[in-house]
Design a protein around this motif. Structure first.
Motif, PDB file in Angstrom:
ATOM      1  N   ARG A  19       1.054  -1.665  -0.053  1.00  0.00           N
ATOM      2  CA  ARG A  19       0.081  -0.213   0.240  1.00  0.00           C
ATOM      3  C   ARG A  19       0.202   1.466  -0.016  1.00  0.00           C
ATOM      4  N   GLY A  23       1.139   3.759  -2.593  1.00  0.00           N
ATOM      5  CA  GLY A  23       0.876   5.445  -2.403  1.00  0.00           C
ATOM      6  C   GLY A  23       2.090   6.018  -2.453  1.00  0.00           C
ATOM      7  N   ARG A  31      -1.464  11.778  -8.884  1.00  0.00           N
ATOM      8  CA  ARG A  31      -2.428  11.807  -8.951  1.00  0.00           C
ATOM      9  C   ARG A  31      -3.227  11.321  -7.917  1.00  0.00           C
ATOM     10  N   ASN A  32      -4.558  10.797  -7.788  1.00  0.00           N
ATOM     11  CA  ASN A  32      -5.171  11.509  -6.209  1.00  0.00           C
ATOM     12  C   ASN A  32      -4.941  10.078  -5.279  1.00  0.00           C
ATOM     13  N   VAL A  33      -4.839   9.579  -4.185  1.00  0.00           N
ATOM     14  CA  VAL A  33      -4.430   8.429  -3.905  1.00  0.00           C
ATOM     15  C   VAL A  33      -4.954   7.111  -3.677  1.00  0.00           C
ATOM     16  N   GLU A  34      -6.592   8.045  -4.181  1.00  0.00           N
ATOM     17  CA  GLU A  34      -7.280   6.459  -3.715  1.00  0.00           C
ATOM     18  C   GLU A  34      -7.638   6.249  -5.679  1.00  0.00           C
ATOM     19  N   ALA A  35      -6.792   6.135  -6.205  1.00  0.00           N
ATOM     20  CA  ALA A  35      -7.124   6.477  -8.308  1.00  0.00           C
ATOM     21  C   ALA A  35      -6.809   5.054  -8.544  1.00  0.00           C
ATOM     22  N   ARG A  37      -6.076   0.975  -6.904  1.00  0.00           N
ATOM     23  CA  ARG A  37      -6.380   0.270  -5.853  1.00  0.00           C
ATOM     24  C   ARG A  37      -5.336  -1.706  -6.604  1.00  0.00           C
ATOM     25  N   GLN A  58      -7.998  -6.097   3.151  1.00  0.00           N
ATOM     26  CA  GLN A  58      -7.976  -5.970   1.374  1.00  0.00           C
ATOM     27  C   GLN A  58      -8.895  -7.106   1.014  1.00  0.00           C
ATOM     28  N   THR A 232      -5.806   1.493 -12.538  1.00  0.00           N
ATOM     29  CA  THR A 232      -6.057   1.603 -11.540  1.00  0.00           C
ATOM     30  C   THR A 232      -6.983   0.351 -10.701  1.00  0.00           C
TER      31      THR A 232
END
Length: 250
Positions: A19, A23, A31-35, A37, A58, A232
């Motif tokens: 993770r 990040g 990019r956005n840290v949630e872009a 997974r 997870q 993504t």
């Protein structure tokens, strides 16, 4: 990363490291840290390791071997919020079980398979999320449609009632030089451009069943290059669970 023993403490540590790595790659790419997974590739790993990963937050798990995956799903049936992804080659005689037991399928490359998945998807379940596999490296031995064949396959999937086209996936050939970032990013850039072309051709206003928001690309060895080009979903196996033993794989 070196192989880790099969115990929960190592899974926990590896997930935290993965993770943090994801990040960092997202921040480096602005990019956005949630872009993006992580899709935990759990093939050949015991269900107790999946449970350990689940305990650490997870939720998305990718399996390549159907019978092995079905056995794990039964063993982990109490974990009702697991998102199961089928990421292996799809044989026609296995489409029914895949349609019935998975939320995502990542390697659709044939019209016949797409039609069977749609026909066999239970009406009680939501549409099956689909990624089309593209052979971005032009390898004769690599699965996936060519870029030139992609539009026709996308049109087929969009016309099927029980499928939802989410995006594209690819497993590029390894770069000749690990140090050449441009070479490593090039096939991922190709996949990103192809997704952008699909988004332009099939706008959401006219094709509500075309979500087209997913680039399933990048693995433990090339996560950063994939994220730089818009991944993504990154498929991490050894980085989370250690080296695999294929002796008992289905």
């Amino acid at each position: 990363m070196t192989a880790v023993p099969d115990d929960e403490a190592c899974v926990t540590q590896c997930i935290l490291e993965a993770r943090a790595r994801l990040g960092k790659a997202l921040l480096a790419s602005k990019r956005n840290v949630e872009a993006a997974r992580i899709l935990a590739v759990s093939k050949t790993k015991p269900d107790r390791m999946i449970r350990a990963a689940w305990r650490n937050g997870q939720r998305a798990f990718g399996e390549n071997y159907l019978q092995e995956a079905l056995d794990k799903q039964q063993a982990l049936s109490d974990l009702t919020d697991i998102e199961w992804h089928f990421i292996g080659p799809i044989q026609s005689n296995k489409t029914r079980a895949i349609a019935e037991h998975f939320s995502w399928v990542h390697a659709v490359e044939r019209e016949k398979v797409a039609r069977r998945l749609s026909e066999q998807r239970p009406e009680t379940l939501p549409p099956l999320d689909i990624c089309l596999q593209v052979n971005v490296s032009g390898e004769a031995t690599k699965a996936g449609v060519t870029p030139e064949e992609l539009i026709a396959l996308a049109e087929t999937v969009l016309a099927l009632p029980n499928l939802r086209l989410r995006g594209l996936m690819a497993i590029p050939a390894p770069a000749s030089s690990e140090a050449d970032l441009q070479e490593r990013q090039a096939p991922f850039r190709t996949l990103r451009v192809l997704l952008e072309q699909l988004q332009a051709r099939f706008p959401a206003a006219r094709y509500p069943q075309a979500k087209l928001d997913t680039l399933s690309m990048g693995m433990s060895g090339d996560l950063e290059a994939a994220v730089a080009e818009g991944a993504t979903l990154v498929r991490l196996g050894t980085a989370l669970f250690g080296a695999r033993d294929y002796s008992s794989a289905h």
